[in-house]
Design a protein around this motif. Structure first.
Motif, mmCIF file in Angstrom:
data_model
loop_
_atom_site.group_PDB
_atom_site.id
_atom_site.type_symbol
_atom_site.label_atom_id
_atom_site.label_comp_id
_atom_site.label_asym_id
_atom_site.label_seq_id
_atom_site.Cartn_x
_atom_site.Cartn_y
_atom_site.Cartn_z
ATOM 1 N N TYR A 110 0.838 -1.210 0.000
ATOM 2 C CA TYR A 110 0.000 0.000 0.000
ATOM 3 C C TYR A 110 0.871 1.257 0.000
ATOM 4 C CZ TYR A 110 -3.185 3.622 1.702
ATOM 5 O OH TYR A 110 -3.901 4.787 1.840
ATOM 6 N N GLN A 111 1.895 1.258 0.856
ATOM 7 C CA GLN A 111 2.786 2.419 0.940
ATOM 8 C C GLN A 111 3.507 2.663 -0.381
ATOM 9 O OE1 GLN A 111 3.129 4.515 3.737
ATOM 10 N NE2 GLN A 111 4.063 5.736 2.135
ATOM 11 N N ILE A 112 3.965 1.587 -1.012
ATOM 12 C CA ILE A 112 4.670 1.730 -2.290
ATOM 13 C C ILE A 112 3.711 2.234 -3.378
ATOM 14 C CG2 ILE A 112 5.892 0.475 -4.115
ATOM 15 C CD1 ILE A 112 7.029 -1.358 -1.948
ATOM 16 N N ALA A 113 2.460 1.762 -3.376
ATOM 17 C CA ALA A 113 1.470 2.211 -4.364
ATOM 18 C C ALA A 113 1.181 3.704 -4.216
ATOM 19 C CB ALA A 113 0.180 1.405 -4.228
ATOM 20 N N VAL A 114 1.004 4.145 -2.969
ATOM 21 C CA VAL A 114 0.729 5.566 -2.713
ATOM 22 C C VAL A 114 1.919 6.426 -3.115
ATOM 23 C CG1 VAL A 114 0.319 7.268 -0.889
ATOM 24 C CG2 VAL A 114 -0.963 5.125 -0.890
ATOM 25 N N THR A 115 3.127 5.995 -2.727
ATOM 26 C CA THR A 115 4.334 6.739 -3.085
ATOM 27 C C THR A 115 4.544 6.750 -4.595
ATOM 28 O OG1 THR A 115 5.345 6.083 -0.982
ATOM 29 C CG2 THR A 115 6.824 6.936 -2.676
ATOM 30 N N GLY A 116 4.277 5.612 -5.233
ATOM 31 C CA GLY A 116 4.418 5.526 -6.690
ATOM 32 C C GLY A 116 3.491 6.474 -7.413
ATOM 33 N N ARG A 117 2.274 6.628 -6.875
ATOM 34 C CA ARG A 117 1.333 7.562 -7.493
ATOM 35 C C ARG A 117 1.819 9.000 -7.334
ATOM 36 N NH1 ARG A 117 -4.696 9.048 -5.478
ATOM 37 N NH2 ARG A 117 -5.348 10.249 -7.294
ATOM 38 N N GLN A 118 2.373 9.320 -6.156
ATOM 39 C CA GLN A 118 2.898 10.674 -5.930
ATOM 40 C C GLN A 118 4.070 10.979 -6.863
ATOM 41 O OE1 GLN A 118 3.945 10.466 -1.790
ATOM 42 N NE2 GLN A 118 1.912 11.007 -1.065
ATOM 43 N N ASP A 119 4.871 9.953 -7.131
ATOM 44 C CA ASP A 119 6.094 10.153 -7.926
ATOM 45 C C ASP A 119 5.863 10.038 -9.430
ATOM 46 O OD1 ASP A 119 7.360 10.419 -5.539
ATOM 47 O OD2 ASP A 119 8.321 8.449 -5.546
ATOM 48 N N LEU A 120 4.635 9.724 -9.836
ATOM 49 C CA LEU A 120 4.382 9.451 -11.254
ATOM 50 C C LEU A 120 4.769 10.635 -12.139
ATOM 51 C CD1 LEU A 120 3.316 6.873 -12.560
ATOM 52 C CD2 LEU A 120 1.062 7.942 -12.699
ATOM 53 N N GLY A 121 4.527 11.841 -11.643
ATOM 54 C CA GLY A 121 4.858 13.026 -12.420
ATOM 55 C C GLY A 121 6.346 13.250 -12.593
ATOM 56 N N LEU A 122 7.155 12.603 -11.737
ATOM 57 C CA LEU A 122 8.606 12.753 -11.827
ATOM 58 C C LEU A 122 9.234 11.723 -12.762
ATOM 59 C CD1 LEU A 122 9.311 13.217 -7.996
ATOM 60 C CD2 LEU A 122 9.069 15.024 -9.704
ATOM 61 N N ALA A 123 8.456 10.713 -13.125
ATOM 62 C CA ALA A 123 8.989 9.636 -13.960
ATOM 63 C C ALA A 123 9.142 10.104 -15.415
ATOM 64 C CB ALA A 123 8.046 8.430 -13.903
ATOM 65 N N PRO A 124 9.998 9.409 -16.205
ATOM 66 C CA PRO A 124 10.154 9.774 -17.621
ATOM 67 C C PRO A 124 8.825 9.758 -18.369
ATOM 68 C CG PRO A 124 11.835 8.192 -16.971
ATOM 69 C CD PRO A 124 10.890 8.303 -15.812
ATOM 70 N N ASP A 125 7.965 8.801 -18.060
ATOM 71 C CA ASP A 125 6.601 8.748 -18.589
ATOM 72 C C ASP A 125 5.784 7.870 -17.645
ATOM 73 O OD1 ASP A 125 6.730 5.873 -19.553
ATOM 74 O OD2 ASP A 125 8.282 6.762 -20.818
ATOM 75 N N ASP A 126 4.452 7.863 -17.826
ATOM 76 C CA ASP A 126 3.577 7.140 -16.899
ATOM 77 C C ASP A 126 3.847 5.635 -16.897
ATOM 78 O OD1 ASP A 126 2.485 9.500 -16.189
ATOM 79 O OD2 ASP A 126 0.464 9.107 -16.943
ATOM 80 N N TYR A 127 4.135 5.081 -18.070
ATOM 81 C CA TYR A 127 4.418 3.642 -18.143
ATOM 82 C C TYR A 127 5.659 3.300 -17.317
ATOM 83 C CZ TYR A 127 5.715 -0.929 -20.060
ATOM 84 O OH TYR A 127 6.060 -2.252 -20.188
ATOM 85 N N ALA A 128 6.711 4.122 -17.475
ATOM 86 C CA ALA A 128 7.944 3.874 -16.712
ATOM 87 C C ALA A 128 7.691 4.009 -15.217
ATOM 88 C CB ALA A 128 9.039 4.851 -17.156
ATOM 89 N N GLY A 129 6.929 5.034 -14.825
ATOM 90 C CA GLY A 129 6.629 5.228 -13.398
ATOM 91 C C GLY A 129 5.822 4.090 -12.821
ATOM 92 N N PHE A 130 4.842 3.598 -13.609
ATOM 93 C CA PHE A 130 3.985 2.513 -13.132
ATOM 94 C C PHE A 130 4.770 1.210 -13.006
ATOM 95 C CE2 PHE A 130 0.852 -0.917 -14.070
ATOM 96 C CZ PHE A 130 0.050 -0.754 -12.957
ATOM 97 N N THR A 131 5.526 0.853 -14.059
ATOM 98 C CA THR A 131 6.270 -0.410 -14.015
ATOM 99 C C THR A 131 7.379 -0.361 -12.970
ATOM 100 O OG1 THR A 131 7.593 0.392 -15.894
ATOM 101 C CG2 THR A 131 5.766 -1.101 -16.390
ATOM 102 N N MET A 132 7.967 0.831 -12.755
ATOM 103 C CA MET A 132 8.988 0.951 -11.715
ATOM 104 C C MET A 132 8.375 0.713 -10.333
ATOM 105 S SD MET A 132 12.207 1.377 -11.730
ATOM 106 C CE MET A 132 13.519 1.541 -10.529
ATOM 107 N N THR A 133 7.151 1.180 -10.159
ATOM 108 C CA THR A 133 6.450 0.941 -8.887
ATOM 109 C C THR A 133 6.194 -0.548 -8.681
ATOM 110 O OG1 THR A 133 5.388 3.118 -9.002
ATOM 111 C CG2 THR A 133 4.387 1.500 -7.536
ATOM 112 N N LEU A 134 5.789 -1.244 -9.760
ATOM 113 C CA LEU A 134 5.563 -2.687 -9.667
ATOM 114 C C LEU A 134 6.859 -3.427 -9.343
ATOM 115 C CD1 LEU A 134 3.111 -3.400 -12.644
ATOM 116 C CD2 LEU A 134 2.579 -2.854 -10.262
ATOM 117 N N MET A 135 7.960 -3.000 -9.986
ATOM 118 C CA MET A 135 9.246 -3.657 -9.715
ATOM 119 C C MET A 135 9.735 -3.376 -8.302
ATOM 120 S SD MET A 135 11.318 -3.476 -13.340
ATOM 121 C CE MET A 135 10.943 -1.783 -13.768
ATOM 122 N N ARG A 136 9.388 -2.193 -7.804
ATOM 123 C CA ARG A 136 9.733 -1.870 -6.408
ATOM 124 C C ARG A 136 8.971 -2.789 -5.465
ATOM 125 N NH1 ARG A 136 8.594 4.151 -5.546
ATOM 126 N NH2 ARG A 136 10.065 4.243 -7.278
#
Length: 520
Positions: free
Chosen positions: A327-353
């Protein structure tokens, strides 16, 4: 022309009001016993029935059958109040009438007897928006109100109302309406409107309303239009941008199996269907929250909930600590999505985390046998072996350089920027935060900073942060000194500018220091 559902089905009696039984009971008893107050205050979030309740009270006070908890709805007073043209019901939106002059005009008018009614009723919506002087003008009338006047105040923010006003009102707090009651009401309205709809669609709409009956009806209107006269879950999901639960369950299943390729395959399928990755992380966090509820308070999940069986299965398939971490990683991943190179990269990086922090032993414990070809991640490798010396990995002792590379946000970022390194050795980092910033040394912020460090360094860490004197070398202090130097340089440049000097000496101009901004 058809009327919006939120207006058409607005409650007209106490019995039609949904989800506010505690308030209805108190008001009904007071009206039945003729125990009337001169000022009522209704508080609560948007769309829970504050102004609707105020209008019902206006009818109860002025119904031609007498003061009653069950106004007839047929007399001139009741029908005119419902139609919004009752001359002795004055509604004021404080958000657009904040000034004292508006309040004085209203109060002067209050001195005159009602035109045709028993009581002159003033409904002031968003009353917290009134100015201080307007509240002071109101106070005298609230202290010594004319017998023919009733005030009904409504607000979403009672904290901004002066205590002197609060103490003179009978206050009722309207709660957010439970999802189950919203869903039941939507089902009744669909039946009365003769519109076909399925149960899952209504669950989605009730959930999306976040406790607001008005919002749920607006969404229902939208859903009917979007579905060409039908309310079905596929159409509602598309309208809300919700991610199919199947995708989310596939993600959790892949995490259980430590299946990295499976995770990426789910993300690829979502990309093919142009699903929003931000909404996916939001929905995943919502699902994890519900799984946590199923683990700790199973009775909180209604047995008729269409997701009940799946939630209970997930609750048994994960440990409580794992769900909290995901849950914590999902919430943090959503907050960081705008900092990622693109949404796909941010989402998959969250899954890998998530995958990196899922212990390999958990899958074995659940299945009884080792999983086939588990993914070997940096984190799982570090967890399997003793913690390696950080100097041999990625950390060279330059704390400020390290945190500049971390994807930090919010309060953990502020904490990191206000810390300086004291010592580091064998997976143990000791930091110090200045006394002036000790409020940042919160356990939750420490945990989020520790998580970010572990993800970046690829190893488990012990993080200790003490409060103490600063040597002036935190990133925040270095940045402040740099900004001050730039500001001084800018001020000197302005002070020495011939054009500026000419304006000062010949036209009496002056430089406002707070407006000087350094060139970045």
């Amino acid at each position: 022309m058809s009327q919006a559902l939120a207006l058409k089905w607005r409650p007209k009696t106490f019995t039609e009001l949904v989800g506010q039984e505690h308030v209805v009971r108190a008001l009904t008893n007071a009206l039945t016993q003729q125990r009337l107050h001169h000022a009522y205050l209704f508080t609560g979030t948007r769309g829970v029935g504050k102004t609707t309740l105020a209008r019902i009270i206006a009818k109860a006070l002025n119904c031609e059958t007498g003061i009653t908890a069950t106004p007839c709805g047929k007399c001139a007073a009741c029908t005119e109040i419902d139609a919004g043209r009752f001359v002795d019901l004055i509604e004021l939106d404080a958000a657009s009438n904040t000034q004292v002059d508006n309040m004085r005009d209203l109060l002067e008018n209050a001195l005159y007897a009602p035109t045709s009614a028993r009581f002159k009723v003033y409904i002031i919506d968003e009353v917290h928006m009134l100015s201080r002087s307007a509240f002071n003008a109101m106070l005298k009338t609230l202290e010594e109100p004319p017998g023919h006047v009733k005030f009904i105040l409504a607000t979403t923010d009672p904290q901004k109302i002066p205590v002197t006003v609060l103490s003179r009102c009978l206050q009722f707090n309207l709660k957010q309406i439970p999802q189950a009651q919203i869903k039941e009401q939507l089902k009744k309205i669909l039946a009365l409107e003769e519109v076909a709809g399925d149960d899952e669609a209504l669950t989605l709409l009730a959930r999306a309303a976040h406790g607001s009956m008005r919002d749920s009806l607006s969404l229902l209107d939208q859903a009917i239009a979007h579905g060409a006269g039908r309310v079905e879950h596929q159409s509602v999901r598309a309208m809300l941008g919700s991610v199919e639960q199947e995708y989310l369950r596939d993600i959790l299943s892949a995490l259980q199996q430590q299946d990295g390729p499976g995770l990426i395959a789910v993300a690829d399928r979502m990309a093919e269907h142009s699903l929003s990755f931000e909404i996916a992380l939001q929905d995943l966090a919502t699902l994890l929250h519900r799984v946590a509820l199923a683990q700790t308070v199973p009775q909180a999940i209604a047995t008729d909930d269409p997701d009940h069986g799946a939630l209970m299965a997930l609750a048994q398939g994960f440990g409580a600590e794992e769900i909290q971490l995901l849950y914590q990683i999902a919430v943090t991943g959503r907050q960081d999505l705008g900092l990622a190179p693109d949404d796909y990269a941010g989402f998959t990086m969250t899954l890998m985390r998530m995958l990196a922090f899922m212990p390999a032993s958990a899958a074995v414990a659940r299945t009884g046998t080792p999983t086939a070809a588990p993914v070997r991640t940096a984190a799982s490798a570090a967890a399997a072996a003793p913690a390696a010396d950080l100097k041999k990995k990625q950390f060279d002792g330059d704390w400020n350089a390290l945190i500049n590379r971390l994807p930090l946000a919010g309060m953990e970022r502020m904490l990191a920027h206000n810390c300086e390194l004291v010592a580091w050795q064998d997976g143990h980092i000791q930091l110090r935060v200045p006394h002036a910033q000790r409020h940042l040394n919160d356990r939750a912020y420490q945990d989020r900073l520790k998580l970010a460090l572990e993800q970046h360094l690829g190893t488990k860490l012990k993080l200790e942060i003490a409060v103490g004197p600063s040597s002036g070398n935190t990133l925040a202090e270095i940045r402040d000194r740099d900004n001050e130097q730039k500001l001084n340089t800018a001020a000197a440049a302005i002070d020495g500018d011939p054009f500026v000097r000419d304006l000062i000496e010949n036209f009496g101009a002056r430089v406002v220091p707070s407006t000087i901004k350094p060139v970045q």
